[in-house]
Design an enzyme around this catalytic site. Structure first.
Site, short mmCIF file in Angstrom:
data_model
loop_
_atom_site.label_atom_id
_atom_site.label_comp_id
_atom_site.label_asym_id
_atom_site.label_seq_id
_atom_site.Cartn_x
_atom_site.Cartn_y
_atom_site.Cartn_z
N LYS A 132 -27.13 -45.37 -13.63
CA LYS A 132 -26.08 -45.37 -14.87
C LYS A 132 -25.02 -46.27 -15.03
O LYS A 132 -24.77 -47.00 -15.83
CB LYS A 132 -25.41 -43.87 -14.94
CG LYS A 132 -24.12 -43.97 -15.89
CD LYS A 132 -23.59 -42.73 -15.53
CE LYS A 132 -22.69 -42.60 -14.63
NZ LYS A 132 -21.33 -42.87 -14.70
N ASN A 133 -24.40 -46.58 -13.82
CA ASN A 133 -23.35 -47.56 -13.62
C ASN A 133 -23.76 -49.09 -13.80
O ASN A 133 -22.89 -49.92 -13.74
CB ASN A 133 -22.59 -47.28 -12.32
CG ASN A 133 -21.55 -45.90 -12.57
OD1 ASN A 133 -21.73 -45.42 -13.70
ND2 ASN A 133 -20.90 -45.40 -11.50
N ARG B 100 -14.84 -43.37 -20.38
CA ARG B 100 -14.00 -44.54 -19.98
C ARG B 100 -14.70 -45.75 -19.99
O ARG B 100 -13.92 -46.98 -20.06
CB ARG B 100 -12.93 -44.32 -19.08
CG ARG B 100 -13.52 -43.49 -17.71
CD ARG B 100 -12.35 -42.94 -17.12
NE ARG B 100 -11.65 -41.79 -18.18
CZ ARG B 100 -10.33 -41.83 -18.69
NH1 ARG B 100 -9.64 -42.77 -18.14
NH2 ARG B 100 -9.94 -41.36 -19.37
N CYS C 223 -8.04 -38.72 -16.68
CA CYS C 223 -9.02 -38.15 -16.65
C CYS C 223 -9.28 -37.32 -15.74
O CYS C 223 -8.22 -37.32 -14.87
CB CYS C 223 -10.19 -39.08 -16.87
SG CYS C 223 -10.94 -39.75 -15.19
N ARG D 53 -6.65 -43.96 -14.15
CA ARG D 53 -7.82 -44.56 -14.26
C ARG D 53 -7.24 -45.68 -15.68
O ARG D 53 -7.85 -45.70 -16.80
CB ARG D 53 -9.14 -44.16 -14.84
CG ARG D 53 -9.46 -43.22 -13.84
CD ARG D 53 -10.97 -42.61 -13.93
NE ARG D 53 -12.07 -43.84 -13.68
CZ ARG D 53 -13.09 -43.37 -13.83
NH1 ARG D 53 -13.37 -42.20 -14.28
NH2 ARG D 53 -14.16 -44.38 -13.85
N ASP E 24 -18.05 -42.10 -5.17
CA ASP E 24 -19.00 -41.37 -5.88
C ASP E 24 -19.91 -40.49 -5.27
O ASP E 24 -20.53 -39.53 -5.62
CB ASP E 24 -19.77 -42.06 -7.07
CG ASP E 24 -19.13 -42.63 -8.05
OD1 ASP E 24 -17.88 -42.34 -8.42
OD2 ASP E 24 -19.36 -43.77 -8.70
N ILE F 188 -9.85 -44.40 -3.33
CA ILE F 188 -10.07 -44.89 -4.65
C ILE F 188 -9.24 -44.26 -5.87
O ILE F 188 -8.51 -44.83 -6.44
CB ILE F 188 -11.53 -45.10 -4.83
CG1 ILE F 188 -12.32 -45.69 -3.63
CG2 ILE F 188 -11.68 -46.06 -6.11
CD1 ILE F 188 -11.81 -47.19 -3.31
N ARG G 136 -23.94 -36.08 -17.76
CA ARG G 136 -23.27 -37.29 -18.05
C ARG G 136 -24.21 -38.65 -17.10
O ARG G 136 -24.27 -39.84 -17.71
CB ARG G 136 -22.06 -37.47 -17.94
CG ARG G 136 -20.96 -36.78 -18.89
CD ARG G 136 -19.44 -37.02 -18.72
NE ARG G 136 -19.59 -38.31 -18.15
CZ ARG G 136 -18.36 -38.80 -17.46
NH1 ARG G 136 -17.53 -38.18 -17.00
NH2 ARG G 136 -18.28 -39.96 -17.10
N1 EPU Z 1 -7.53 -49.53 -11.52
C1 EPU Z 1 -6.28 -49.91 -11.93
N2 EPU Z 1 -6.17 -50.52 -13.23
C2 EPU Z 1 -7.34 -51.02 -13.81
C3 EPU Z 1 -8.60 -50.60 -13.19
C4 EPU Z 1 -8.87 -49.82 -12.26
O1 EPU Z 1 -5.15 -49.24 -11.45
O2 EPU Z 1 -7.35 -51.76 -14.73
C5 EPU Z 1 -7.72 -48.43 -10.51
C6 EPU Z 1 -8.30 -47.33 -10.75
O3 EPU Z 1 -7.53 -46.41 -11.48
C7 EPU Z 1 -8.74 -46.76 -9.37
C8 EPU Z 1 -9.22 -48.03 -8.77
O4 EPU Z 1 -8.37 -48.98 -9.41
O5 EPU Z 1 -7.60 -45.92 -8.73
C9 EPU Z 1 -10.74 -48.19 -8.93
O6 EPU Z 1 -11.38 -48.10 -10.22
P1 EPU Z 1 -12.25 -49.04 -10.61
O7 EPU Z 1 -11.94 -49.77 -11.87
O8 EPU Z 1 -13.18 -49.65 -9.77
O9 EPU Z 1 -13.33 -47.96 -11.45
P2 EPU Z 1 -14.22 -48.00 -12.73
O10 EPU Z 1 -14.66 -49.29 -12.77
O11 EPU Z 1 -13.48 -47.34 -13.79
C10 EPU Z 1 -16.41 -47.29 -11.54
C11 EPU Z 1 -17.57 -46.31 -11.80
C12 EPU Z 1 -16.84 -45.09 -11.32
C13 EPU Z 1 -16.58 -45.17 -9.81
C14 EPU Z 1 -15.68 -46.27 -9.71
C15 EPU Z 1 -15.34 -46.71 -8.08
C16 EPU Z 1 -18.69 -47.26 -13.68
C17 EPU Z 1 -19.01 -47.00 -15.15
N3 EPU Z 1 -17.70 -46.22 -13.08
O12 EPU Z 1 -15.29 -46.87 -12.55
O13 EPU Z 1 -18.06 -44.27 -11.42
O14 EPU Z 1 -16.07 -44.17 -9.24
O15 EPU Z 1 -16.08 -47.55 -10.11
O16 EPU Z 1 -16.53 -47.07 -7.67
O17 EPU Z 1 -19.24 -48.27 -13.12
C18 EPU Z 1 -18.86 -42.08 -11.46
O18 EPU Z 1 -20.19 -42.77 -11.71
O19 EPU Z 1 -18.97 -40.72 -11.58
C19 EPU Z 1 -17.82 -42.77 -11.70
C20 EPU Z 1 -16.52 -42.38 -11.88
#
Ligand code: EPU
Length: 419
Positions: free
Chosen positions: A22-23, A93, A117, A122, A307, A329, A399
């Site tokens: 998915k990701n 998101r 969320c 996030r 995850d 994280i 999802r």
């Molecule tokens: N963060 C910030 N600012 C930003 C972006 C992120 O402060 O602009 C913080 C977040 O709040 C978090 C940390 O950085 O504390 C890491 O977040 P990241 O941006 O890496 O998460 P994401 O890209 O929103 C993806 C996956 C998530 C997975 C995380 C961490 C996708 C679509 N989603 O989210 O997947 O948990 O990386 O590995 O790729 C899931 O599939 O259940 C899921 C939540």
């Protein structure tokens, strides 16, 4: 609202297949916005988040054609409406993944801010800061981020203050069409970033270093169509490995990438499970004796995936001794703990740490899924609990897991979907 009714106790045995990630499919679909030519993606999982992303692409103006075997073809000939509205962003998101491609391709984008969320705040401030480095002018009004780059983006050094997976992907997609060179520093090293870079390279992008923390991109004038197969879902595969371990079964997880699961495999071995790799795309999990309590700390890849934390916590309710599960994280990712308590688990949450004392004899109960991975952990607990477990709000699990109840039932689980 649909629920899962689970009768615990059966060890899982047989072969369970893994779907596409998915990701990985989410950023791949967003990347289709970078060209006016058709892009074909294969092994796209049929899960709700993917449907949401497809609807978003259609809203923007792309034609999306999907067939039953996981093939999706996207043609983004004209992008009449370069925006991600609130009602789509609030359900997923990852919608913010269209920000980079839209500014790169059309010079403008309007994306709703995600808001909070279940697992934490996030924010997308790092995506926005990265785009500003590439020359986009950003403003924020009425809950929307607006980005403009009428003269196009220009390559720059983008340093992430903290590692962000979709942030890295967003900036990578913006950089491929920016003029000149972009350096992405402190980039996420997740396999999904590498898969996106592979797709973009097939589309004509020039990228080096994906999979390391320094990605170098030479911008090109335009990208073209491509045909790309999405990597296997390592989180789904990991969830199945834990299902095999928690039920004390003998499970073959097929069509996976064992090299993407190193941290989990090591933990399962420490916990007393036997893991074998009968071939390059199969993992076999068995549990010859009792489970041992083992500590886990979530980290960015190649560390232990956040995850898989909820699922591992469910496993540790069956481990002998005390395990410390530390989440680094996300700030609020222990919602499953209070539901597991209702099933008889012994867990204390202190800030970012859950302390689990096991083994507990879980007993079936009515529980509520709060987010995608938390719901997976409740299903896993239900598989070993005595009696019936009713997991409510399974739309969370839909999802990100493709027909999980059918896959689990085929290897011996007593689980069905009820209304
Ligand atoms: N963060 C910030 N600012 C930003 C972006 C992120 O402060 O602009 C913080 C977040 O709040 C978090 C940390 O950085 O504390 C890491 O977040 P990241 O941006 O890496 O998460 P994401 O890209 O929103 C993806 C996956 C998530 C997975 C995380 C961490 C996708 C679509 N989603 O989210 O997947 O948990 O990386 O590995 O790729 C899931 O599939 O259940 C899921 C939540």
């Amino acid at each position: 609202m649909e629920k899962f009714l689970i009768k615990g106790g059966a060890p899982l045995e047989g072969e369970i297949p893994v779907s596409g990630a998915k990701n990985s499919a989410l950023p791949a679909l967003a990347a289709c916005l970078l060209t006016d030519e058709a892009v074909t993606l294969r092994r796209v999982p049929r899960v709700r988040d993917i449907r949401t992303m497809e609807r978003l692409l259609e809203h923007i103006g792309a034609a999306v054609e999907r067939s039953d075997n996981g093939r999706v073809t996207v043609q983004a000939a004209a992008l009449a409406n370069p925006e991600a509205p609130y009602d789509l962003v609030k359900t997923m998101r990852a919608s913010s993944l269209v920000l980079g491609p839209l500014v790169a391709r059309t010079g403008r984008a309007r994306v709703s801010l995600p808001g909070g969320c279940a697992i934490g705040a996030r924010p997308i401030n790092l995506h926005v800061a990265g785009l500003e480095q590439l020359g986009a002018v950003i403003s924020q009004t009425h809950g929307y981020i607006e980005a403009r780059a009428p003269q196009g983006l220009r390559g720059a050094r983008v340093h992430f203050d903290r590692i962000t997976v979709t942030g890295t992907e967003d900036i990578l997609m913006a950089a491929v069409l920016a003029s000149g060179e972009t350096l992405i520093e402190n980039a996420a090293r997740e396999p999904e970033v590498v898969d996106l870079a592979d797709l973009l390279t097939r589309m004509g992008a020039r990228i080096e270093g994906a999979g390391s923390s320094l990605i170098r991109v030479q911008g090109v004038e335009r990208l073209h169509g491509a045909d790309h197969t999405i990597i296997p879902d390592r989180i789904e595969a990991g969830t199945f490995l834990i299902a095999g371990a928690i039920t004390g079964g003998d499970l073959l997880v097929t069509g996976c990438r064992p090299d993407h699961l190193g941290a989990l495999i090591q933990k399962l071995r420490q916990a007393g499970c036997e893991l074998a790799e009968p071939d390059a795309s199969t993992l076999r999990v068995r549990r010859p004796g009792h489970l041992k309590a083992t500590d886990v700390t979530t980290e960015e890849y190649p560390g232990f995936a956040t995850d898989l934390q909820a699922q591992y916590l469910a496993l540790m309710t069956q481990g002998e001794g005390i395990s410390f599960i530390t989440e680094t994280i996300f700030e609020n990712r222990f919602m499953h703990a209070s539901e597991l308590l209702r099933m008889g688990a012994n867990i204390r949450v202190e800030g970012r740490q859950a302390i689990v004392a096991g083994p507990s004899r879980l007993s079936g109960a009515g529980v509520i899924a709060s987010d995608l991975r938390a719901s997976a952990s409740l299903v896993l607990a239900g598989l070993v609990a005595r009696g019936e477990t009713l997991v409510d709000r399974v739309y969370h699990i839909d999802r990100g897991y493709e027909r999980i109840e059918e896959k689990l039932a085929r290897v011996g689980a007593d689980i069905r979907r009820v209304d």
